[in-house]
Design an enzyme around this catalytic site. Structure first.
Site, PDB file in Angstrom:
ATOM      1  CB  CYS A   2       4.120  -9.454  -1.854  1.00 27.93           C
ATOM      2  SG  CYS A   2       2.736  -9.316  -0.738  1.00 27.93           S
ATOM      3  NE  ARG A  27       7.898  -5.665  -5.004  1.00 25.30           N
ATOM      4  CZ  ARG A  27       7.410  -5.731  -6.242  1.00 25.30           C
ATOM      5  NH1 ARG A  27       8.160  -5.386  -7.255  1.00 25.30           N
ATOM      6  NH2 ARG A  27       6.186  -6.140  -6.460  1.00 25.30           N
ATOM      7  CD1 TRP A  75       3.143  -3.338   2.552  1.00 27.51           C
ATOM      8  CD2 TRP A  75       1.111  -3.781   1.749  1.00 27.51           C
ATOM      9  NE1 TRP A  75       2.364  -2.225   2.756  1.00 27.51           N
ATOM     10  CE2 TRP A  75       1.107  -2.470   2.270  1.00 27.51           C
ATOM     11  CE3 TRP A  75      -0.073  -4.267   1.193  1.00 27.51           C
ATOM     12  CZ2 TRP A  75      -0.011  -1.652   2.248  1.00 27.51           C
ATOM     13  CZ3 TRP A  75      -1.198  -3.456   1.172  1.00 27.51           C
ATOM     14  CH2 TRP A  75      -1.150  -2.154   1.698  1.00 27.51           C
ATOM     15  CG  ASN A  99       4.211 -10.914  -5.155  1.00 23.37           C
ATOM     16  OD1 ASN A  99       4.415 -11.337  -4.021  1.00 23.37           O
ATOM     17  ND2 ASN A  99       5.089 -10.216  -5.840  1.00 23.37           N
ATOM     18  N   GLY A 100      -0.164 -10.617  -5.043  1.00 25.26           N
ATOM     19  CA  GLY A 100      -1.497 -10.342  -5.591  1.00 25.26           C
ATOM     20  C   GLY A 100      -2.561 -10.905  -4.669  1.00 25.26           C
ATOM     21  CD  GLU A 500       3.963  14.663  -5.100  1.00 23.95           C
ATOM     22  OE1 GLU A 500       2.845  14.122  -5.082  1.00 23.95           O
ATOM     23  OE2 GLU A 500       5.023  14.033  -4.939  1.00 23.95           O
ATOM     24  CE  LYS A 504       6.487  12.350  -2.088  1.00 31.08           C
ATOM     25  NZ  LYS A 504       5.932  12.193  -3.391  1.00 31.08           N
ATOM     26  CD  GLU A 507       4.868   9.358   0.242  1.00 32.85           C
ATOM     27  OE1 GLU A 507       5.198  10.068  -0.713  1.00 32.85           O
ATOM     28  OE2 GLU A 507       4.592   8.155   0.117  1.00 32.85           O
ATOM     29  CG  HIS A 523     -14.733  28.650  -0.313  1.00 32.63           C
ATOM     30  ND1 HIS A 523     -15.899  29.368  -0.433  1.00 32.63           N
ATOM     31  CD2 HIS A 523     -13.862  29.208  -1.188  1.00 32.63           C
ATOM     32  CE1 HIS A 523     -15.751  30.296  -1.359  1.00 32.63           C
ATOM     33  NE2 HIS A 523     -14.520  30.232  -1.833  1.00 32.63           N
ATOM     34  CE  LYS A 622       9.282   3.840  -5.838  1.00 35.79           C
ATOM     35  NZ  LYS A 622       9.002   5.284  -5.654  1.00 35.79           N
TER      36      LYS A 622
END
Ligand code: M6R
Length: 627
Positions: A2, A27, A75, A99-100, A500, A504, A507, A523, A622
């Site tokens: 947010c 964000r 968000w 926010n939060g 990584e 990428k 997402e 395995h 973000k």
């Protein structure tokens, strides 16, 4: 996550609020809204489920000339991302953004409902607004005042008292910003663990959750400390302690980032710009820090404190989330090899809920681009409270994590706007590589030649060389976008790079992807392989080359499409693979940094071919400020 923006001053508030929301879009969010305070009329709110542009389109007829207001990008955490749950929320005279998380919202809601209060949304934010309004009414009746007859100052003092009472009952890490009908031109804020930053310029005051939204107004800003109430009115900011109510003087700091830095500058996306900024990020991060000669140390800010931090170190714990966690995984190889230092790596959301052991000599390092990630911050606080020595590797030097850590090793990547982290990762690895080398020197470990400061010094040039072939990797990515799944495999420091690359890919494309240590393939994951699967194998000519090459045969014989990323001129790898990417000859230490760049470009190309929103992939934020 947010985003909050607030304005009170001389100009028309609506355009400033909408512009602030645009700056906060990166964000990640799913709905947006604003409220404009009217000195003679009740506050009006406008909200939409969707983008800031949707909000702009939906409010074209709103030509209000009000001079103060608040706005928010949400968000969703509590309640679906729809218009009713979007902020601001209203309760009586209060209009509030948040926010939060209000952790005890359900208990508070039950109590408020028992008093006859009816809720319109599913959010924890509305609970805060209702509780605050209840407190305001209580204080008003204790003072036997009539709201319509008292002065602005007295109303302000009533709201302050109500806010302090409300904060005592609410559990959680959050920030709120609100206005109150009848308290003219005034905004109230409380920082209780989520960031709030503010500035004053030309008779106006601006408040936001993120300095990016304020950069164009002034470069001196004040970061509201936790537990402080902010009151902004008529161009001035005032600060108070939430517990004692005592006034304090806001401290302003000069910010080096400029508004120009947060533009795309001709690139089609922020992510592409940030990928291309990597040579510069490495150069800036190393600038002024490289040793004068082999035997001398890196030149960190506060050199003495740096030496004290590592003097009696016995073990290192590195803690982070997501891409920053992958940087920590690579750093484990660095510290164990070049500093002979036992290194444990943890995902922050796991670390904070187990019982990490802090024996004497434990140093805890947290890694975070934003410096606001809730789990990483909680891990840092746990380590601080346990008496361990702590440091941070952050890209935002003014962030909460940077401020609360015992020592800071800043990365110099500049604002990273694309949700998918690229240049910040490169900056983190650059610092970690230099730090491991330097800690090795302080501990008297003899260099094995696998990395040297000269190797680091030529890194910007090597990154540049890889970027010369960007078109090729983007086209390759487009081909992979038609595959059922892409796997990434590597060994040693390239195992976290494989993770990584896969992060990428998933997402940005929303397609299935996984990363594995090459030795783990047989395995279990080998069962995935068929001609509809692509496998990217990281196999440069390092100490583990022969081992990885044998994994290559296993992949090929199962019919999967094989993409080899190896040392330039490796004809064997080139012949075995359907596509080949050559990395420049480089030292072992810089290899993971270089190998990550083609993977960023491949994921970029796949997402572009699929028409994804590259800078703002769905469901992601973000800065992950809730756990
Ligand atoms: O700001 P942080 O580095 O603490 O963020 C941690 C993760 O949320 C972040 O790295 C995330 O995984 C990336 N956006 C992935 O590209």
């Amino acid at each position: 996550m947010c985003g909050i923006i607030g304005f009170t001053g001389k100009q028309q508030a609506k355009p400033i609020l909408l512009d602030g929301l645009r700056q906060l879009e990166y964000r990640g969010y799913d709905s947006a809204g604003y409220a404009l305070g009217g000195n003679e009329t009740p506050t009006q709110i406008r909200r939409v489920a969707g983008s800031v542009q949707d909000l702009v389109n939906a409010t074209l007829e709103d030509t209000s000339i009000e001079h103060y207001g608040i706005a928010h990008t949400r968000w969703a955490t509590h309640g679906a991302p729809n218009e009713t749950n979007a902020h601001p929320h209203q309760a009586g005279l209060i209009t509030l953004v948040h926010n939060g998380i209000v952790e005890n919202y359900s208990e508070l809601k039950t109590k408020l409902e028992a008093k006859g209060i009816r809720f319109l949304s599913q959010t924890d934010t509305e609970v805060y607004a209702q509780l605050l309004e209840e407190k305001r009414k209580e204080v008003l009746s204790q003072r036997a005042s009539d709201w319509t007859k008292i002065s602005n100052e007295e109303k302000e003092s009533i709201v302050m008292e109500a806010l302090r009472a409300c904060a005592k009952e609410v559990d959680g890490h959050y920030a709120v910003l609100f206005l109150v009908d009848g308290v003219n031109d005034t905004l109230f804020g409380l920082q209780e663990g989520a960031p709030l930053v503010a500035t004053e310029a030309n008779g106006s005051a601006y408040i936001a959750s993120d300095l990016q939204a304020l950069l164009k107004y002034r470069s001196e800003m004040t970061f509201i400390p936790k537990g402080k109430v902010l009151i902004a009115a008529r161009g001035h900011l005032r600060l108070f302690d939430a517990s004692s109510g005592k006034a304090e003087t806001p401290k302003f700091e000069k910010i080096e980032w400029t508004a120009e830095k947060v533009e795309k500058e001709g690139y089609e996306t922020f992510m592409l710009k940030e990928i291309f900024q990597q040579p510069m990020v490495v150069a800036d991060t190393l600038s002024g820090r490289l040793p004068i000669q082999e035997s001398s140390g890196f030149i960190w800010d506060h050199l003495k404190a740096h030496e004290v931090l590592w003097k009696n170190v016995k073990r290192l714990q590195l803690v982070a989330c997501g891409t920053s966690y992958h940087a920590a995984m690579i750093a484990k190889y660095y510290f164990e090899r070049w500093a002979k230092l036992e290194t444990q790596v943890d995902i922050a959301s796991e670390y904070r809920y187990r019982s990490p052991v802090f024996e004497p000599g434990t140093v805890v390092g947290v890694i975070s681009q934003s410096g606001e990630t809730a789990d990483t911050l909680a891990a840092l606080r746990l380590a601080n409270e346990s008496g361990a020595s702590t440091f941070s590797i952050c890209n935002v030097p003014t962030s909460t994590i940077a401020r609360e850590s015992g020592f800071q090793y800043p990365t110099k990547a500049g604002p990273e706007i694309g949700v998918a982290s690229t240049k910040a990762f490169t900056g983190q690895l650059t610092v970690l590589c230099a730090l491991a080398l330097d800690v090795g020197r302080l501990r008297g470990v003899k260099s094995d030649g696998a990395i040297s400061f000269q190797g680091l010094a030529r890194l910007p040039h090597d990154c540049d060389q890889i970027l010369q072939n960007s078109k090729e990797w983007i086209e390759l990515g487009a081909k992979l976008s038609t595959k059922k799944m892409t796997l990434f495999v590597g060994r040693g420091t390239l195992y976290p790079v494989a993770l990584e690359g896969s992060l990428k890919m998933k997402e940005l494309t929303y397609l299935p992807s996984e990363g594995f240590a090459a030795g783990e393939l047989k395995h279990g994951p080998i069962a995935y392989l068929d001609p509809e699967v692509a496998v990217i194998v990281l196999a440069p000519k390092d100490e583990l080359y022969a081992k990885t090459m044998s994994n290559l045969e296993e992949i090929k014989s199962r019919g999967a499409m094989l993409i080899g990323i190896g040392t330039v001129g490796d004809s064997k790898l080139q012949e075995t693979s359907s596509a080949f990417i050559g990395l420049p000859q480089c030292s072992l230490g810089t290899l993971p940094i270089l190998a990550a760049i083609p993977l960023q470009l491949i994921a970029y190309g796949a997402a572009k071919a699929l028409g994804r929103n590259i800078d703002r992939p769905r469901n992601l934020a973000k800065s992950v400020t809730v756990e």
